[in-house]
Each structure stands twice: as structure tokens, then as C-alpha cells.
Design a protein around this motif. Structure first.
Motif, PDB file in Angstrom:
ATOM      1  N   VAL A   1       0.640  -1.226  -0.138  1.00  0.00           N
ATOM      2  CA  VAL A   1      -0.054   0.083   0.026  1.00  0.00           C
ATOM      3  C   VAL A   1       0.685   1.401   0.154  1.00  0.00           C
ATOM      4  O   VAL A   1       1.812   1.481   1.035  1.00  0.00           O
ATOM      5  CB  VAL A   1      -1.096  -0.090   1.227  1.00  0.00           C
ATOM      6  N   LEU A   2       0.751   2.086  -0.998  1.00  0.00           N
ATOM      7  CA  LEU A   2       1.861   3.433  -1.169  1.00  0.00           C
ATOM      8  C   LEU A   2       0.836   4.239  -0.118  1.00  0.00           C
ATOM      9  O   LEU A   2      -0.102   4.485  -0.159  1.00  0.00           O
ATOM     10  CB  LEU A   2       1.509   3.773  -2.443  1.00  0.00           C
ATOM     11  N   VAL A   3       1.632   4.860   0.736  1.00  0.00           N
ATOM     12  CA  VAL A   3       1.194   5.701   1.840  1.00  0.00           C
ATOM     13  C   VAL A   3       1.011   7.328   1.042  1.00  0.00           C
ATOM     14  O   VAL A   3       2.268   7.516   0.594  1.00  0.00           O
ATOM     15  CB  VAL A   3       2.285   5.698   2.950  1.00  0.00           C
ATOM     16  N   GLU A   4       0.076   7.831   1.414  1.00  0.00           N
ATOM     17  CA  GLU A   4      -0.020   9.215   1.093  1.00  0.00           C
ATOM     18  C   GLU A   4       0.020   9.927   2.419  1.00  0.00           C
ATOM     19  O   GLU A   4      -0.854   9.801   3.276  1.00  0.00           O
ATOM     20  CB  GLU A   4      -1.340   9.532   0.209  1.00  0.00           C
ATOM     21  N   ALA A   5       0.922  10.804   2.410  1.00  0.00           N
ATOM     22  CA  ALA A   5       0.902  11.850   3.728  1.00  0.00           C
ATOM     23  C   ALA A   5       1.100  13.150   3.491  1.00  0.00           C
ATOM     24  O   ALA A   5       1.463  13.540   2.388  1.00  0.00           O
ATOM     25  CB  ALA A   5       2.208  11.247   4.560  1.00  0.00           C
ATOM     26  N   ALA A   6       0.751  13.845   4.387  1.00  0.00           N
ATOM     27  CA  ALA A   6       0.880  15.461   4.607  1.00  0.00           C
ATOM     28  C   ALA A   6       1.560  15.992   5.785  1.00  0.00           C
ATOM     29  O   ALA A   6       0.922  15.852   6.715  1.00  0.00           O
ATOM     30  CB  ALA A   6      -0.462  15.997   4.263  1.00  0.00           C
ATOM     31  N   ASP A   7       2.746  16.588   5.788  1.00  0.00           N
ATOM     32  CA  ASP A   7       3.298  17.108   6.813  1.00  0.00           C
ATOM     33  C   ASP A   7       3.554  16.101   7.768  1.00  0.00           C
ATOM     34  O   ASP A   7       3.553  16.118   8.930  1.00  0.00           O
ATOM     35  CB  ASP A   7       2.537  18.329   7.511  1.00  0.00           C
TER      36      ASP A   7
END
Length: 318
Positions: free
Chosen positions: A6-12
Motif C-alpha cells: 500500500v503506497l502511503v499518502e501523507a501530508a506534513d
């Protein structure tokens, strides 16, 4: 059970909700492992990934993965696919996610399915296609299935995983470093949730009449803790920024609740929101096509209906 990447999508440094949805979905297919590409990984992020079932977290935290757009992530994932032979790779259906998935499919000679809204244990994906007029089931027949999944397609459910950190890297090709990011500007954020990830979206269309008309739309959205959307007609008229456009040429949303106000229901708009779980339409025109799609409809002036609804929501929250 086989491993599902699962490719992680993150912000800050914070894990986005769509990642927890994908980890939940991955558990129906195999054993989920998260892939964090780029700097910023923290124990707190690992704890969130573990909370939703990640057995391992593959971390490639070098700046080179974000100094160059898209291609480095695809190359890192391609190496993991070659080394681990996962059952599938799940990627968020964002603009970047779909490009990463496409490059990964080419590199691994694998089939790809985009914008899935459901996935069975044997990797049959459900898609809404042709502007939302048709629902199909698809399955990859060659290579490692690479599937991008729309946000809000799966309700995230916690299920503890070890989230054991595994550091990984790849020697980037010359092609992957030909484009370089020369600068970044932080996106301006308000107090509302991000449109594509919001559980509730309140949208306005031509029926709001003017930019000022979005005031009643925003008031209802704020009362509900929702994101604000707009139809193409409203954004083309300059009544609301194009970044909030919902539709085939705008953003695709799939919230738990979508409230369409003064939106006729053209196919272009329906294509971007008709996978919403519950649709409510408010329109003066009883013949508006949006009523054909809506679960609940109110025939009336939105400037009368929305303030009453906002007041009632506020009362019940008190």
C-alpha cells in the motif's frame, strides 16, 4: 496470505485518511504492508499505519525520492515488486498516485486498474466508467495487479499490525532524475476538510446565482463539518475557485453524504460524484436530472432551504 503493498499518502508527516482506507481494503486481499517514500517518517506515522493493519512499513526516506517528481517512487515500488512478489499493489487515486501506478505498471509489465471503488478477495475490482453511466467488474490478468482506489470507497477499520520498519532504497536511473523540483509553495488551507477526502461534501451550482450565493452553501458545510464543492458552471462563471470543481474535468469525490444545491445534474458533474453513498439534491426545478440520481430531493429555493437546514443542524449539535 500474500503480501499487499500500500503506497502511503501523507501530508506534513501525517498519514492521510485514504491510506487507512487502503490498508483496510488490503486486509481483505492479503497481509498489508505500507510503503513510505520520502522524508518525514516518524514513530507516530508508524503507529497509525500499524493501527490499521500494516505488518511492515517499507521506508525509503531519502530526499532524492521527492527532489524529483513521480519517477523515483515508481522505481522504488518496481524494486519492491521484483524483490517481494506481492499479491497486489494498492495506490490512492490521486493525480500523483495514478501516474505512479501507470509508470509502475509499465516497469513491471503488469496490468493496471484505476479509480476502483471496490475490491473483492480475489482481486476483482469494481469501477464506475463512461462518465458514471456504467458499473463494471475488472480483473488484472497479467503481472502484479496494480490498482488505484478512490478515496472514501472503503470505511477505515482498525486492526492492529506490527508495523515493523524495514529500510529500503533503490539506485535511481538517469531518466528518473531528469526532472527536478526547484521550489515548493505550501497550499493555503482553511478549516474545512480536503475535498477529495471529506466524508460530507456540500456543493453549489448555477442556481446560487452569484459568488455571494455560495455563502449559504459554506454556512451549511461549516455546520456539518463538510467540504465545499462546485459545479463546472459555477467555477467557469468565476463564482468559486476551480480547485473546488467536482466533475469529469474537476475532482472526483465519493463521500458518505453529498448535498447538491442548485446543480442541474449534467453528466459531467455526475461523473465526479455519483459514487457518493447518499445524495441529497436541492433545486427549484422539479425536472432537474439530479433528482434522478438523488436518494432524497427537495424541490425549493436553496436560499430558503439551506438556512433552515443549517439552523436545524446547529440546534441539534448544541
Amino acid at each position: 496470505m500474500g503480501e499487499v503493498l500500500v503506497l502511503v499518502e501523507a501530508a506534513d508527516g501525517s498519514v492521510k485518511k485514504v491510506t487507512t482506507e487502503l490498508l483496510t481494503l488490503a486486509r481483505t486481499v492479503g497481509e498489508p504492508s505500507a510503503v513510505w517514500i520520502g522524508p518525514g517518517y516518524t514513530d507516530a506515522a508508524g503507529a497509525v499505519l500499524g493501527e490499521f493493519g500494516a505488518a511492515k512499513v517499507y521506508v525509503a526516506d531519502g530526499a532524492q525520492y521527492t527532489d524529483h517528481p513521480i519517477a523515483p517512487k515508481a522505481e522504488l515500488l518496481a524494486k519492491l515488486v521484483a524483490d517481494l512478489s506481492p499479491v497486489a499493489v494498492l495506490v490512492p487515486s490521486s493525480a500523483e498516485g495514478k501516474e505512479v501506478a501507470a509508470r509502475l505498471a509499465v516497469r513491471t509489465n503488469s496490468g493496471i486498474i484505476t479509480d476502483a471503488i471496490g475490491l473483492t478477495a480475489d482481486l476483482v475490482a469494481t469501477q464506475s466508467i463512461f462518465g458514471g453511466s456504467t458499473v463494471v467488474q475488472s480483473k488484472v490478468s497479467s503481472g502484479t495487479p496494480i490498482i488505484t482506489v478512490r478515496p472514501n470507497s472503503t470505511a477505515p477499520e482498525a486492526s492492529a499490525g506490527a508495523a515493523a520498519r524495514v529500510d529500503v532504497s533503490v539506485d535511481l536511473s538517469d531518466a528518473a532524475t531528469k526532472a527536478t523540483v526547484t521550489g515548493r509553495a505550501a497550499a493555503q488551507k482553511g478549516g474545512r476538510p480536503e475535498l477529495t477526502e471529506a466524508a460530507i461534501v456540500v456543493s453549489g451550482g448555477r442556481g446560487v446565482g452569484a459568488a455571494e450565493g455560495f455563502g449559504v452553501v459554506e454556512a451549511l458545510a461549516d455546520a456539518l463539518g463538510a467540504a465545499v464543492g462546485a459545479s463546472r458552471a459555477a467555477t467557469d462563471a468565476g463564482w468559486y475557485p476551480h480547485t473546488f470543481q467536482v466533475g469529469q474535468t474537476g475532482k472526483t469525490v465519493s463521500p458518505q453524504l453529498y448535498i447538491a444545491n442548485g446543480i442541474s445534474g449534467a453528466i459531467q458533474h455526475r461523473a465526479g460524484m455519483q459514487t457518493s453513498k447518499l445524495i441529497v439534491a436541492v433545486n427549484k426545478d422539479a425536472e432537474a436530472p439530479m433528482f434522478e440520481l438523488a436518494d432524497f430531493g427537495v424541490v425549493g429555493d436553496l436560499f430558503t432551504v439551506l438556512p433552515q437546514l443549517t439552523d436545524e443542524v446547529t440546534k441539534r449539535k448544541a
